[in-house]
Design an enzyme around this catalytic site. Structure first.
Site, PDB file in Angstrom:
ATOM      1  N   GLY A   1      77.066 -24.571  42.130  1.00  0.00           N
ATOM      2  CA  GLY A   1      77.185 -23.298  42.834  1.00  0.00           C
ATOM      3  C   GLY A   1      76.134 -22.318  42.352  1.00  0.00           C
TER       4      GLY A   1
ATOM      5  N   LYS B   1      75.050 -14.418  41.885  1.00  0.00           N
ATOM      6  CA  LYS B   1      74.037 -13.373  41.767  1.00  0.00           C
ATOM      7  C   LYS B   1      73.254 -13.473  40.466  1.00  0.00           C
ATOM      8  CE  LYS B   1      73.444  -8.403  41.605  1.00  0.00           C
ATOM      9  NZ  LYS B   1      72.165  -8.471  42.277  1.00  0.00           N
TER      10      LYS B   1
ATOM     11  N   VAL C   1      75.824 -22.567  38.412  1.00  0.00           N
ATOM     12  CA  VAL C   1      76.800 -23.433  37.748  1.00  0.00           C
ATOM     13  C   VAL C   1      76.339 -24.875  37.918  1.00  0.00           C
ATOM     14  CG1 VAL C   1      79.202 -24.170  37.613  1.00  0.00           C
ATOM     15  CG2 VAL C   1      78.667 -21.800  38.217  1.00  0.00           C
TER      16      VAL C   1
ATOM     17  N   ASP D   1      89.483 -10.912  43.540  1.00  0.00           N
ATOM     18  CA  ASP D   1      88.449 -11.538  44.384  1.00  0.00           C
ATOM     19  C   ASP D   1      88.910 -12.909  44.875  1.00  0.00           C
ATOM     20  OD1 ASP D   1      86.088 -11.642  45.777  1.00  0.00           O
ATOM     21  OD2 ASP D   1      84.889 -12.338  44.077  1.00  0.00           O
TER      22      ASP D   1
END
Length: 361
Positions: A107, A110, A114, A223
């Protein structure tokens, strides 16, 4: 694609035997100050942490950010030192990047990426989040990073990703985390479409379990969205990415605007004080998206989405069962106090009636 509010960051270098991975990193941190407001912006592309990637997994790449809110520009006045890490001499004291074989990117965020990695000595497969020290300082998110590590390091729950520890080098901080095999729920939905009600109910039950645990520790996630939920073996899901998570002790009300536009609750949009009921609202949005394939209030512009959220303007396709609709409506109540408690979510008729089929999934 959905915008999300930014944050993330990292830095560090240390080591200890990964054989003691079950012992989470213990960190002495203060809870001073407000959560810093962050801008979405695009971080500068950095060199890969290794020039040769070994294919260790088939995890997904997250290149699907949702709409986010601009809240602050980076601070370029600081140096690249990350003071919060200076006083930690923990288990991973001597660990370095060379202790790992670096696999593919799982992934992108910003402030970093990962990777799937394998610890050379033990063969343990982990997820390694690599973040740029310079950007942690530029965006003044040292406290946020400290809090993210402390919060995730305190979790011991099967539906929350585990943090094993962190280390750092000259340029970056690395968070060593549990690897979850099948990757993001977002990508699964994108490739396969909406879930059947049996699987959706199982995922919602697990999410309610995870949030109930977090709220019992006075922690808000703030989130929730499919991008931050990972799918493991046997349809076990794990909530991840605690960059917006925050303590909410003594019934304290929060004010920081954060999250993903499609998942914002009315009180967030209206800049009111809020509590853990923002997570309950987000669970309602998630439940709808699992069954329909898109968020309930999604529109072409932020303003149109906000208007529908503030009206609680729900429109259900015919294939959504009455019991599922009932749960979603009870989760997506305008007044936070009227939203169904998580304990009742887990015993709701829709969950109870599907539970017997979970073993067949």
């Amino acid at each position: 694609m959905r915008p999300s509010l930014s944050r993330d960051a990292s830095d560090t270098g240390r080591r200890h035997s990964l054989l003691q991975q079950s012992k989470l990193l213990s960190i002495r941190l203060s809870n001073a100050g407000k959560r810093p407001s962050l801008s979405r912006g695009h971080a500068h592309e950095k060199d890969s942490i290794t020039s040769s990637h070994h294919r260790l997994s088939t995890g997904p790449v997250n290149n699907n950010p949702r709409r986010s809110l601009m809240v602050k520009k980076p601070n370029t006045a600081h140096g690249t030192r990350v003071p919060i890490l200076n006083d930690h001499n923990d288990k991973f004291e001597n660990m370095t990047l060379q202790d790992f074989e670096i696999g593919k990117i799982l992934g992108k965020g910003k402030f970093g990426k990962v990777y799937c990695v394998k610890h050379r000595e033990t063969g343990l497969i982990c997820a390694l989040k690599a973040m740029e020290k310079k950007e942690i300082v530029q965006y003044t998110i040292q406290k946020q990073f400290r809090r993210e590590v402390e919060i995730q390091g305190s979790f011991k729950h099967k539906n929350l990703t585990q943090l094993y520890g962190f280390f750092y080098d000259e340029k970056r901080v690395y968070l060593l985390m549990e690897y979850v095999y099948y990757g993001e729920l977002y990508k699964f939905l994108k490739n396969n479409g909406p879930l059947n009600e049996t699987l959706a109910s199982y995922f919602v039950y697990q999410m309610a379990n995870a949030l109930d645990y977090m709220h019992s520790k006075n922690i808000l996630h703030r989130d929730i969205k499919p991008e931050n939920i990972l799918i493991g073996f046997n349809n076990t899901i794990k909530l991840t990415d605690f960059g917006w998570s925050v303590y909410n002790e003594d019934g304290q009300k929060r004010k920081t605007l954060c999250g993903t536009i499609d998942y914002l609750s009315p009180e967030l949009i209206k800049s009111r004080e809020y509590n853990n009921k923002v997570d309950v609202w987000a669970l309602g949005v998630l439940t709808y998206e699992l069954l329909v394939g898109s968020p309930p209030f999604e529109e072409d512009t932020k303003e149109m989405t906000y208007r529908r959220i503030l009206r609680c303007d729900l429109k259900f396709p015919l294939n959504v069962s009455p019991q599922a609709r009932d749960l979603i409506v009870r989760l997506l109540q305008f007044e936070p106090s009227k939203r169904i408690p998580l304990s009742e979510v887990k015993s709701h008729a829709w969950i109870a009636n599907n539970r017997g089929s979970w073993t067949d999934l």
